[in-house]
Design an enzyme around this catalytic site. Structure first.
Site, PDB file in Angstrom:
ATOM      1  CG  ASP A  21       8.896  -9.306 -12.772  1.00 11.16           C
ATOM      2  OD1 ASP A  21       8.542  -8.536 -11.856  1.00 11.16           O
ATOM      3  OD2 ASP A  21      10.023  -9.823 -12.851  1.00 11.16           O
TER       4      ASP A  21
ATOM      5  CE  LYS B  91      11.629  -8.393  -6.116  1.00  8.33           C
ATOM      6  NZ  LYS B  91      12.371  -8.338  -7.365  1.00  8.33           N
TER       7      LYS B  91
ATOM      8  CD  GLN C  35      15.695  -8.258  -8.617  1.00 13.51           C
ATOM      9  OE1 GLN C  35      14.681  -8.858  -8.272  1.00 13.51           O
ATOM     10  NE2 GLN C  35      15.787  -6.948  -8.584  1.00 13.51           N
TER      11      GLN C  35
HETATM   12  N1  GUN Z   1      14.545  -5.023 -10.711  1.00 16.18           N
HETATM   13  C1  GUN Z   1      14.027  -3.903 -10.141  1.00 16.18           C
HETATM   14  N2  GUN Z   1      12.683  -4.002 -10.063  1.00 16.18           N
HETATM   15  C2  GUN Z   1      12.350  -5.201 -10.599  1.00 16.18           C
HETATM   16  C3  GUN Z   1      11.113  -5.885 -10.782  1.00 16.18           C
HETATM   17  O1  GUN Z   1      10.026  -5.376 -10.469  1.00 16.18           O
HETATM   18  N3  GUN Z   1      11.198  -7.109 -11.346  1.00 16.18           N
HETATM   19  C4  GUN Z   1      12.378  -7.658 -11.719  1.00 16.18           C
HETATM   20  N4  GUN Z   1      12.350  -8.863 -12.268  1.00 16.18           N
HETATM   21  N5  GUN Z   1      13.533  -7.069 -11.563  1.00 16.18           N
HETATM   22  C5  GUN Z   1      13.520  -5.835 -10.993  1.00 16.18           C
END
Ligand code: GUN
Length: 298
Positions: free
Chosen positions: A121, A54, A98
Site C-alpha cells: 500500500d 482484490k 484494509q
Molecule cells: N481502503 C480504501 N482504499 C484502500 C487502499 O488503497 N488500501 C487499504 N489498505 N485500504 C483501503
C-alpha cells in the site's frame, strides 16, 4: 470542444494482462508464485466488496491470494500478531490491511507493524520517506495509477503546472510527491485554500481528491487541461432511483466541455487502484526473492 475521455478501465485491464505475464515468468524463475495477503477486520460492506475484488484480481493474475478475516472486536495484540506472522511468511510478498479499521484500533500503529518491504500500500512511514527523498520503495496505489494515466496521455509532465486538491496521506501528499518527481510545478490545495477557483485555473493538470461530490466546477478549469478525478461519491437517490448516482469530485459535464482530457467516474481512476496493487505485489515478490525485474518493466 469536448475533452478526450481517459479510459482507466481499459488501461487497467492492459496493465493486469502485463502483470499476469510477468507473474508467470516470476513463478518459473523463483519456483513459487508471488503472494499477496489481505487482512480485513470487521464486516464493513464496502470493505468486504473491495477485499473480494482484490482476491479475485490477484488469482486472475496468477498470484497467490491469502485472506484473513478478523472479528470486529479483535484486539490490537491479535491483529499485530497476525501481521508479524505474515511478515515472517516467505510465501507472502505483500501485506495489505484494509482500511478503515474499527475505531478501537490505531491505524498508524497497525501500519507501522508491517515490514516496509511488504507494504504494498505504501502507507508505512518508511515508504512515505523513501518517496519524499527519491529512494525506491512502495508508492500508494491510487496516486501511482493517476501518474500512469497522466504519462500515458501527456508523455513528459516536465514543467507543467499541477494542482492537487486534497492533502490525505493516501492520495494528496503522495500524488504531490510523484508529480514533483516528474518535474511538475506542484500546488497542494485543500479545504483552507483561499480562492480555489483561481488556483485551479492556473493548472495544466488538476487532480481532485477531496471526497466532495462535483465540487470542482467547469468554469475553474483552464481550457485544454488534463483532469484526474479521484473522487467516488454516491449521491442520494433521485426520485424513482433505488441507489443514487456515482459521481466524482469534479462536475464532469461542465469540466468535459473545457478540459483537454478527463477521467470519468466510474471507469477512470477507480480500476487503476487494484491493478497497481497487483503491480506493487509483483515488484515486492521480485525484490523479496532476489529475482531481477527490468527497470520500468511494470
Ligand atoms: N481502503 C480504501 N482504499 C484502500 C487502499 O488503497 N488500501 C487499504 N489498505 N485500504 C483501503
Amino acid at each position: 470542444m469536448s475533452a478526450a475521455v481517459i479510459d482507466g478501465k481499459q488501461f487497467a485491464a492492459t496493465l493486469r494482462a502485463r502483470i499476469a505475464d510477468y507473474a508467470a515468468t516470476f513463478e518459473q524463475s523463483a519456483g513459487r508464485k508471488a503472494g499477496l495477503a489481505v487482512v480485513l477486520v470487521g464486516e464493513d460492506p464496502a470493505s468486504q466488496v473491495y477485499v473480494k475484488s482484490k482476491g479475485k484480481a490477484t488469482l486472475e493474475c496468477g498470484m497467490n491470494s491469502f485472506e484473513y478475516k478478523l472479528p470486529i472486536d479483535c484486539d490490537e495484540a491479535t491483529l499485530l500478531a497476525r501481521i508479524e506472522a505474515l511478515n515472517a511468511d516467505e510465501a507472502v510478498d505483500g501485506i495489505l490491511v484494509q482500511l478503515p479499521l474499527p475505531g478501537h484500533l490505531d491505524e498508524q500503529t497497525v501500519i507501522a507493524a508491517i515490514n516496509p518491504d511488504k507494504d504494498v500500500d505504501g502507507f508505512h512511514v518508511t515508504n512515505a520517506g523513501r518517496l519524499a527523498v527519491g529512494q525506491p520503495g512502495f508508492v500508494p496505489c491510487t496516486p501511482l495509477g493517476c501518474v500512469m494515466l497522466l504519462k500515458d496521455r501527456l508523455g513528459s509532465l516536465s514543467g507543467l503546472d499541477a494542482v492537487v486538491i486534497g492533502r490525505s496521506n493516501i492520495v494528496g501528499k503522495p500524488m504531490a510527491q510523484l508529480l514533483l518527481a516528474e518535474s511538475c510545478t506542484v500546488t497542494i490545495a485543500h479545504s483552507r485554500t483561499k480562492d480555489l477557483a483561481e488556483v485551479v485555473a492556473r493548472a495544466d493538470i488538476v487532480v481532485a481528491a477531496v471526497g466532495r461530490p462535483e465540487m470542482v466546477k467547469g468554469s475553474w478549469i483552464k481550457p485544454g487541461a488534463t483532469v484526474i478525478d479521484v473522487g467516488i461519491n454516491r449521491l442520494p437517490p433521485a426520485e424513482g432511483e433505488s441507489k443514487g448516482r456515482l459521481v466524482g469530485d469534479v462536475d464532469y459535464a461542465e469540466a468535459a466541455a473545457v478540459a483537454g482530457a478527463i477521467t470519468p467516474v466510474p471507469g477512470g481512476v477507480g480500476p487503476m487502484t487494484i491493478a497497481v496493487l497487483l503491480r506493487n505485489a509483483l515488484v515486492a515478490a521480485h525484490r523479496n526473492a532476489g529475482v531481477a525485474l527490468a527497470d520500468g518493466a511494470l
